[in-house]
Scaffold this active site. Sequence first.
Site, PDB file in Angstrom:
ATOM      1  N   GLU A 135       0.888  11.214   8.978  1.00 30.71           N
ATOM      2  CA  GLU A 135       1.620  10.340   9.874  1.00 30.71           C
ATOM      3  C   GLU A 135       2.581   9.470   9.089  1.00 30.71           C
ATOM      4  O   GLU A 135       2.337   9.140   7.933  1.00 30.71           O
ATOM      5  CB  GLU A 135       0.625   9.468  10.645  1.00 30.71           C
ATOM      6  CG  GLU A 135      -0.092  10.271  11.699  1.00 30.71           C
ATOM      7  CD  GLU A 135      -1.426   9.676  12.101  1.00 30.71           C
ATOM      8  OE1 GLU A 135      -1.759   8.590  11.602  1.00 30.71           O
ATOM      9  OE2 GLU A 135      -2.115  10.310  12.908  1.00 30.71           O
ATOM     10  N   CYS A 148       6.776   3.366   6.785  1.00 30.23           N
ATOM     11  CA  CYS A 148       5.507   3.443   6.065  1.00 30.23           C
ATOM     12  C   CYS A 148       5.228   4.920   5.784  1.00 30.23           C
ATOM     13  O   CYS A 148       5.054   5.716   6.702  1.00 30.23           O
ATOM     14  CB  CYS A 148       4.428   2.818   6.940  1.00 30.23           C
ATOM     15  SG  CYS A 148       2.822   2.811   6.164  1.00 30.23           S
ATOM     16  N   GLY A 241      -3.314   7.780   1.998  1.00 25.79           N
ATOM     17  CA  GLY A 241      -3.454   8.208   0.611  1.00 25.79           C
ATOM     18  C   GLY A 241      -3.290   7.120  -0.420  1.00 25.79           C
ATOM     19  O   GLY A 241      -2.778   6.039  -0.137  1.00 25.79           O
ATOM     20  N   GLU A 242      -3.711   7.442  -1.623  1.00 24.85           N
ATOM     21  CA  GLU A 242      -3.574   6.530  -2.755  1.00 24.85           C
ATOM     22  C   GLU A 242      -2.417   7.058  -3.602  1.00 24.85           C
ATOM     23  O   GLU A 242      -2.554   8.073  -4.304  1.00 24.85           O
ATOM     24  CB  GLU A 242      -4.888   6.501  -3.551  1.00 24.85           C
ATOM     25  CG  GLU A 242      -4.807   5.819  -4.903  1.00 24.85           C
ATOM     26  CD  GLU A 242      -4.141   4.449  -4.874  1.00 24.85           C
ATOM     27  OE1 GLU A 242      -4.620   3.549  -4.175  1.00 24.85           O
ATOM     28  OE2 GLU A 242      -3.123   4.286  -5.574  1.00 24.85           O
ATOM     29  N   SER A 273       1.883   0.568  -2.726  1.00 20.44           N
ATOM     30  CA  SER A 273       0.601  -0.139  -2.592  1.00 20.44           C
ATOM     31  C   SER A 273      -0.525   0.683  -3.203  1.00 20.44           C
ATOM     32  O   SER A 273      -0.669   1.872  -2.913  1.00 20.44           O
ATOM     33  CB  SER A 273       0.319  -0.381  -1.113  1.00 20.44           C
ATOM     34  OG  SER A 273      -0.981  -0.913  -0.949  1.00 20.44           O
ATOM     35  N   SER A 295      -4.135  -3.851  -3.225  1.00 18.08           N
ATOM     36  CA  SER A 295      -5.110  -4.116  -2.172  1.00 18.08           C
ATOM     37  C   SER A 295      -6.306  -4.813  -2.798  1.00 18.08           C
ATOM     38  O   SER A 295      -7.190  -4.163  -3.336  1.00 18.08           O
ATOM     39  CB  SER A 295      -5.541  -2.788  -1.543  1.00 18.08           C
ATOM     40  OG  SER A 295      -4.432  -2.206  -0.899  1.00 18.08           O
ATOM     41  N   LEU A 296      -6.310  -6.133  -2.726  1.00 15.39           N
ATOM     42  CA  LEU A 296      -7.371  -6.895  -3.389  1.00 15.39           C
ATOM     43  C   LEU A 296      -8.595  -7.041  -2.481  1.00 15.39           C
ATOM     44  O   LEU A 296      -9.688  -6.608  -2.817  1.00 15.39           O
ATOM     45  CB  LEU A 296      -6.816  -8.267  -3.805  1.00 15.39           C
ATOM     46  CG  LEU A 296      -7.677  -9.063  -4.763  1.00 15.39           C
ATOM     47  CD1 LEU A 296      -7.881  -8.345  -6.077  1.00 15.39           C
ATOM     48  CD2 LEU A 296      -7.081 -10.442  -4.996  1.00 15.39           C
ATOM     49  N   HIS A 297      -8.407  -7.682  -1.354  1.00 18.02           N
ATOM     50  CA  HIS A 297      -9.402  -7.746  -0.267  1.00 18.02           C
ATOM     51  C   HIS A 297     -10.684  -8.514  -0.565  1.00 18.02           C
ATOM     52  O   HIS A 297     -11.464  -8.763   0.354  1.00 18.02           O
ATOM     53  CB  HIS A 297      -9.785  -6.341   0.229  1.00 18.02           C
ATOM     54  CG  HIS A 297      -8.628  -5.506   0.659  1.00 18.02           C
ATOM     55  ND1 HIS A 297      -7.584  -5.997   1.407  1.00 18.02           N
ATOM     56  CD2 HIS A 297      -8.333  -4.191   0.448  1.00 18.02           C
ATOM     57  CE1 HIS A 297      -6.707  -5.030   1.640  1.00 18.02           C
ATOM     58  NE2 HIS A 297      -7.126  -3.938   1.059  1.00 18.02           N
ATOM     59  N   ASN A 372      -7.627  -3.974  11.405  1.00 20.94           N
ATOM     60  CA  ASN A 372      -7.413  -3.123  12.582  1.00 20.94           C
ATOM     61  C   ASN A 372      -8.656  -2.292  12.813  1.00 20.94           C
ATOM     62  O   ASN A 372      -8.945  -1.389  12.041  1.00 20.94           O
ATOM     63  CB  ASN A 372      -6.245  -2.157  12.327  1.00 20.94           C
ATOM     64  CG  ASN A 372      -4.942  -2.865  12.434  1.00 20.94           C
ATOM     65  OD1 ASN A 372      -4.683  -3.563  13.405  1.00 20.94           O
ATOM     66  ND2 ASN A 372      -4.111  -2.724  11.418  1.00 20.94           N
TER      67      ASN A 372
END
Length: 442
Positions: A135, A148, A241-242, A273, A295-297, A372
């Site tokens: 997507e 994106c 994906g990474e 990212s 992406s720390l989170h 989300n």
Amino acid sequence: MDARVKPAHDKPMSLSTAPLAPIEKVAEERYVAPAKPSLVGLSRAQLAEALGEIGVPEKARKMRVQQLWNWLYLRGAKTFAEMTSVSKDLRAALEQRFPLARPEVVAEQVSVDGTRKWLLRLPGENPGERPHEVECVYIPDTVRATLCVSSQVGCTLNCSFCHTGTQRLVRNLTAGEIVGQVMVARDRLGDWPRKSGLPDLRSSKDTNSGLPEFVNGVRPADGVLPQGDRLVTNIVMMGMGEPLYNFDNVRDALHIVTDGEGLGISKRRVTLSTSGVVPMIERAGAEIGVLLAVSLHAVRDDLRDVLVPLNRKYNIAQVLKACRNYPGASNARRITFEYVMLKGVNDSIDDARALVRLLKGIPAKINLIPFNPWPGTKYECSDWDQIETFSEVVFNAGYASPVRTPRGRDILAACGQLKSATEKLTARERMALRAMAMQDED
Ligand code: SAH
Ligand code: SF4
């Protein structure tokens, strides 16, 4: 359910001794590139080589490459036939030998807020096998319009709050498939520089003529339009994906996307990212040079081990060290730290304070992302008041902390919700399909 993370309604999260999810899973399929690769996504040197293969003499190749580049990336040509500045004979030879395929759009969804999601079909590994899907999401805003882009079908990593990570089938996208997403977006939005016969979306007198079929008759020009003269102004490698697990293809694709004589999106408008693949962060800085988002989170390793299991390989200190060393990071080119707001898990004021302490000395932006939810998840999004309180602490410490409001919720296009239909096929079904394809060949 992972007992280390309690449901959001419960008392504060406790970390028990329950086993952690594996850091990553093994991809179930190996991708074999087609024998006749598309010209889309080849570097100039590779294009020259391709021309050599069909007998174009060396001294003519540079000029021919420039012509092809121009047609593909400046004008968005989809066929060799329209490349009228290329001689007829060469067009015929190219046609015979090379496809110009871009990902095929199988569905387009338009959200009430103007977000668009395209489901793209990519060839499967073996003949007769169900194709893969990714997507790509377009998010127009008043000042910019961001695309994106996905780097893999699925993701081998196992972040516990991410829907994409639950997909079983994973394969790397080719450079052409990554660049192709940008080209498909320009196709669907009518965002190639004006050519005769194509409407100019910004000119009211042109708005009724010959646009490609847009869903429900909604043209991009009907929604919010970014300023400037393009409909895609920014790219974020934040789809499926990474990206740093598909380094070479992402690098080659972004070189084409940022090429001033082609798609021409400035490196300062492209953000990659990563969940924190430390050894590749330095290479990304040196070889790609786009903006970095991490992406720390979580601010503690024990919690990040659960949310982003890759943390067990590269912990917070190592990730932040790589950020401190990221070439080109400065106040003008800050590193974005993404932080998903999970109710009762990582959203306390103490977490916010620890976050600003942790990032001290790094030119940083903090992107708070409301979680989300997706079917089956054990997490909940933090309450709005809590997000505001968290954001205030961050803001008072001197960081811009825009809260990334979820866009396109009605079409499931927001972060972490990208998950294609391919996943529905079990490994057994795929093997059966493969076996059938083999029989067909006999
Ligand atoms: N794999 C890369 C890039 C793709 S994910 C990475 O992890 O950085 C893009 C962003 O969306 C990441 O910050 C990711 O952590 C976040 N994300 C994933 N699932 C989410 C969800 N359900 N809600 C909010 N953000 C999510
Ligand atoms: Fe992969 Fe990123 Fe999702 Fe983690 S958050 S599973 S790295 S796509």
